[in-house]
Write a protein that holds these residues in place. Structure first.
Motif, short mmCIF file in Angstrom:
data_model
loop_
_atom_site.label_atom_id
_atom_site.label_comp_id
_atom_site.label_asym_id
_atom_site.label_seq_id
_atom_site.Cartn_x
_atom_site.Cartn_y
_atom_site.Cartn_z
N GLU A 69 0.83 -1.21 0.00
CA GLU A 69 0.00 0.00 0.00
C GLU A 69 0.87 1.26 0.00
N LEU A 70 1.99 1.22 0.72
CA LEU A 70 2.90 2.36 0.72
C LEU A 70 3.44 2.61 -0.69
N ALA A 71 3.86 1.55 -1.38
CA ALA A 71 4.37 1.69 -2.75
C ALA A 71 3.27 2.17 -3.70
N ARG A 72 2.05 1.73 -3.48
CA ARG A 72 0.93 2.22 -4.29
C ARG A 72 0.73 3.72 -4.09
N GLN A 73 0.76 4.13 -2.83
CA GLN A 73 0.56 5.55 -2.53
C GLN A 73 1.61 6.41 -3.21
N LEU A 74 2.79 5.84 -3.42
CA LEU A 74 3.88 6.58 -4.06
C LEU A 74 3.98 6.28 -5.56
N ASP A 75 2.94 5.64 -6.09
CA ASP A 75 2.82 5.40 -7.54
C ASP A 75 4.00 4.63 -8.13
N CYS A 76 4.54 3.70 -7.36
CA CYS A 76 5.64 2.89 -7.90
C CYS A 76 5.36 1.40 -7.78
N PHE A 77 4.10 1.06 -7.72
CA PHE A 77 3.69 -0.34 -7.66
C PHE A 77 2.45 -0.50 -8.52
N PRO A 78 2.37 -1.56 -9.32
CA PRO A 78 3.24 -2.73 -9.38
C PRO A 78 4.41 -2.53 -10.34
N PRO A 79 5.43 -3.36 -10.25
CA PRO A 79 6.54 -3.27 -11.20
C PRO A 79 6.14 -3.79 -12.57
N LYS A 80 6.83 -3.31 -13.59
CA LYS A 80 6.48 -3.62 -14.98
C LYS A 80 6.57 -5.11 -15.29
N ILE A 81 7.42 -5.84 -14.61
CA ILE A 81 7.59 -7.25 -14.94
C ILE A 81 6.31 -8.04 -14.78
N PHE A 82 5.40 -7.56 -13.89
CA PHE A 82 4.14 -8.26 -13.68
C PHE A 82 3.03 -7.75 -14.61
N THR A 83 3.08 -6.48 -14.95
CA THR A 83 2.00 -5.90 -15.74
C THR A 83 2.28 -5.95 -17.24
N ASN A 84 3.56 -5.93 -17.62
CA ASN A 84 3.92 -6.04 -19.03
C ASN A 84 5.31 -6.67 -19.12
N PRO A 85 5.38 -7.99 -18.96
CA PRO A 85 6.69 -8.65 -18.95
C PRO A 85 7.45 -8.49 -20.27
N TYR A 86 6.71 -8.31 -21.39
CA TYR A 86 7.38 -8.14 -22.68
C TYR A 86 8.16 -6.83 -22.70
N ALA A 87 7.52 -5.74 -22.25
CA ALA A 87 8.20 -4.45 -22.21
C ALA A 87 9.37 -4.49 -21.24
N HIS A 88 9.18 -5.20 -20.12
CA HIS A 88 10.27 -5.33 -19.15
C HIS A 88 11.47 -6.02 -19.78
N LEU A 89 11.24 -7.13 -20.49
CA LEU A 89 12.35 -7.85 -21.14
C LEU A 89 13.01 -6.99 -22.21
N LEU A 90 12.20 -6.25 -22.95
CA LEU A 90 12.77 -5.37 -23.98
C LEU A 90 13.67 -4.32 -23.35
N ASP A 91 13.25 -3.76 -22.23
CA ASP A 91 14.08 -2.78 -21.53
C ASP A 91 15.39 -3.42 -21.07
N GLU A 92 15.31 -4.66 -20.57
CA GLU A 92 16.51 -5.35 -20.12
C GLU A 92 17.45 -5.64 -21.29
N LEU A 93 16.88 -5.99 -22.45
CA LEU A 93 17.71 -6.31 -23.61
C LEU A 93 18.43 -5.09 -24.17
N LYS A 94 17.92 -3.90 -23.89
CA LYS A 94 18.59 -2.68 -24.36
C LYS A 94 19.99 -2.54 -23.78
#
Length: 725
Positions: free
Chosen positions: A258-283
């Protein structure tokens, strides 16, 4: 301890963290074992039990309280054995959501560093999920004079790592190390705001460093599961103005999410868009190296010349294209990402979004039902919560999908429980009947649990209305239907049904039948390791002991109390601890009845020693009762000064409590002290004590305290009469 009237909430904490980040003073978090518990790493009590199983020869020489002290147990075990013992738990631990949320906060710069007392690498693994690789420091192997060189973001292991060269476990090791950390602790608390979570500070060599060095230069938040700050925190750190206590009643996972939600940094991208997360890692991956060959023809009498060099190509381009295509298919602009919305806590958005579709796939229906359920639980008004349950039930009541049936039956049950709490007993009773009739034949475990709870609540209602025989009949039906289940949740319901059946039988005067039911409960579940079941077993044993005592079967009662103490002495479950404390108080009282005064005092001393530092309020009351009873017995034995010393100890420890039950014990101690002073001929001292009692409690509306004040006034008048003669 005074009651804390108001606490900051998570939204307040989030605002403090925003401001700290803007001021380039991000928070420092201190984490303890409570943050790793849901990952599968046991707390100290459980580890102590395991140590006694696995290291019997090593721990043989420990006696008394030493056997329940984590540091002292560890000190008896070789370092290599310790490492392998703990590593077996750490290697099997799963990444839990508390550490994922911490990683999000680190990633966004709201936390500069996390200082952990834990050996596990859960936070480092969580950061890896996000593509974050913070600097990691092991302070058992670091030059502590160079702490100013720590880079943020950072993870600092204060007592070592599971795969490191050293892990500090024993009291001697941690105490020595805490002194070395003094300068670092002082700098940390005076340079940054701090938050402690999952760390008790009890019997810990590091805690005195916090007390000594926290001066209020920055804010400090102490987060724990209790509704009020534990006494050792309240009486030390919280006396500084900028120190605050916050409750995380549902544990570290949900608090930090809930604290991370309040600070707009949850959830991490790996759970909501794993494809974009992997693409970022491959960069961040360089092009693939390969040999480049060039042949050049020479003169006829010369061999061709072969030139070899290194070039690079982006051989991952095809993979990136496939990931982009998969992302496009998965996250079509017309399709709602329910997982992302749910992890963000946007339950209403899920519900609203679903209304725009004529039909939903089953998987999406489950997301909508889950959103209704979570939205209901977030309501602060009971009527609003019922309204959300009604919508959930209306939408999915006709579904035969098991996952949806679970939400419907749980919604019906919770609605009934709320109606019960609001005093609408007949409506609640009707709802329980509806639930049992509709879902009683279900084989789904979660549905069975709600059916069993509905039957139990129905029995409770019948008992409250005076229909004890009917209540017993309902309990019997519940017990017969679910007693053979191996599901821990159902075992808990069966156990409490047996307990309540016994209580109802006792109220009907069928004492022997009552004791038989308690024996049945103990026989079924006496060896259970489920805390909810253990609680009811312990309560049944206490009730049995009380009944035996009332039947003048005092020796049998004492035997039952010994059974409780032996079975549950090491439990860290507050309700079980309360029953153990009750058993010790009752055993002491029964020994007193048998004129075994010294034995009774020994029992009271055992209770005081075992639970003197316990923060559970109900257990503290029993500690106070033991002190009162001990002082009375010492007085009867003629040890008047010792009796007064015990009274003073009680008053000093619990004199500021606002709990009525504790105030009654304080009043008894003052009254007893006044009587003893009078018996010793110290009449003026006795009058002073009576005046203190009168001043403290004259305005109380608690009947026992009113009587004590009346007794003090009478005794004071008598002594004044003696003084004027």
């Amino acid at each position: 301890m005074e009651k804390i009237a108001q606490q900051y909430d998570i939204s307040d904490l989030a605002e403090f963290m925003r401001n700290a980040k803007k001021n380039d003073k991000p928070f420092v978090f201190f984490t303890g074992a409570g943050c790793s518990f849901t990952a599968g790493i046991p707390l100290a009590k459980k580890l102590i039990e395991e140590m006694h199983e696995r290291f019997k020869p090593e721990l043989k020489l420990l006696v008394g309280e030493e056997r329940e002290n984590y540091g002292k147990c560890m000190a008896q075990i070789g370092r290599d054995d310790r490492r392998r013992f703990l590593k077996s738990y750490i290697d099997g631990a799963k990444i839990n959501w508390a550490h994922i949320a911490l990683a999000c906060l680190l990633n966004e710069g709201y936390i500069g560093r996390v200082l952990t007392f834990n050996f596990d690498n859960l936070l480092a693994r969580s950061c890896g999920l996000l593509g974050l690789y913070p600097a990691t420091y092991d302070f058992t192997a670091a030059n502590l004079n160079l702490f100013h060189l720590i880079d943020n973001p950072a993870i600092v292991h204060l007592h070592g790592q599971s795969h490191g060269f050293s892990q500090l476990n024993s009291d001697e090791e941690t105490a020595s190390h805490a002194v070395q950390l003094s300068q670092f602790v002082s700098a940390t608390l005076n340079e940054s705001p701090a938050l402690f979570i999952g760390y008790s500070g009890l019997a810990d060599a590091f805690f005195p460093q916090i007390k000594e060095h926290f001066s209020g230069q920055h804010r400090l938040f102490w987060v724990d599961m209790y509704d009020q700050a534990p006494a050792h925190i309240f009486n030390s750190i919280l006396q500084v103005k900028l120190a605050h206590y916050m409750q995380c009643a549902d544990g570290a996972d949900l608090f930090l999410i809930e604290l991370a939600r309040q600070l707009d940094c949850f959830p991490p991208k790996i759970f909501t868009n794993p494809y974009a997360h992997l693409l970022d890692e491959l960069k961040t991956v360089t092009a693939y190296p390969q040999h480049y060959v060039n042949k050049t023809e020479g003169d006829e009498d010369c061999d061709s010349v072969r030139f070899t060099s290194i070039s690079a190509q982006d051989i991952l381009q095809g993979l990136k294209q496939r990931l982009l295509a998969a992302e496009s298919r998965e996250y079509d602009t017309q399709r709602t990402n329910y997982l992302e919305l749910y992890l963000q806590g946007k339950y209403q958005d899920i519900i609203t979004s679903s209304e725009s579709f004529e039909s939903l796939e089953v998987a999406d229906q489950v997301w909508v039902a889950r959103a209704y359920w979570s939205w209901a639980l977030k309501q602060t008004e009971p009527v609003l919560e019922i309204g959300v349950y009604d919508e959930l039930i209306q939408h999915f009541s006709k579904s035969d999908v098991p996952a949806l049936q679970e939400f419907v039956v749980n919604g019906l049950f919770n609605k009934g429980a709320i109606l019960d709490q609001l005093g609408h007993l007949e409506d609640a009773f009707t709802l329980y009947n509806e639930l049992i009739e509709r879902f009683g034949a279900s084989n789904l475990p979660v549905v069975q649990e709600s059916v069993a709870k509905a039957m139990f609540n129905k029995g409770v209602k019948l008992g409250q209305w005076g229909y004890s025989e009917e209540a017993i009949t309902i309990y019997d039906e519940l017990i017969e239907r679910f007693s053979t289940s191996d599901l821990s949740a159902l075992q808990g319901v069966v156990a409490v049904a047996l307990l309540n059946k016994g209580v109802r039988l006792g109220q009907l005067g069928r004492i022997e039948n009552e004791i038989t039911v308690y024996d049945q409960l103990i026989h079924f579940f006496g060896k259970s390791d489920v805390s909810e079941v253990q609680k009811h077993v312990a309560m049944a044993l206490v009730n049995k002991g009380i009944r035996l005592g009332q039947l003048a079967r005092v020796e049998e009662a004492i035997t039952v109390y010994d059974e409780i103490i032996q079975c549950f002495a090491t439990s860290d479950v507050p309700e079980v601890q309360k029953q153990v404390a009750t058993a010790l108080v009752n055993k002491g009282a029964r020994l007193g009845q048998l004129a075994r005064t010294k034995d009774a005092i020994t029992v009271y001393d055992e209770l005081i020693q075992r639970f003197g530092s316990c923060d559970v309020p109900e257990v503290q009351v029993h500690v106070a009762m033991a002190l009162v009873n001990k002082s009375i017995m010492l007085g009867k034995m003629g040890n008047s000064e010792d009796a007064i010393t015990v009274c003073d100890k009680l008053i000093q420890c619990f004199g500021t409590s606002d709990m009525p039950e504790m105030q009654v014990q304080v009043g008894k101690a003052l009254l007893n002290k006044g009587v003893i002073r009078g018996q010793l001929g110290h009449l003026e001292d006795a009058i002073t004590v009576y005046d203190e009692l009168i001043q403290r409690f004259s305005s109380s509306d608690v009947p026992d305290l009113q009587k004590q004040v009346g007794d003090a006034l009478v005794n004071k008048d008598i002594l004044l009469g003696y003084l004027t003669q």
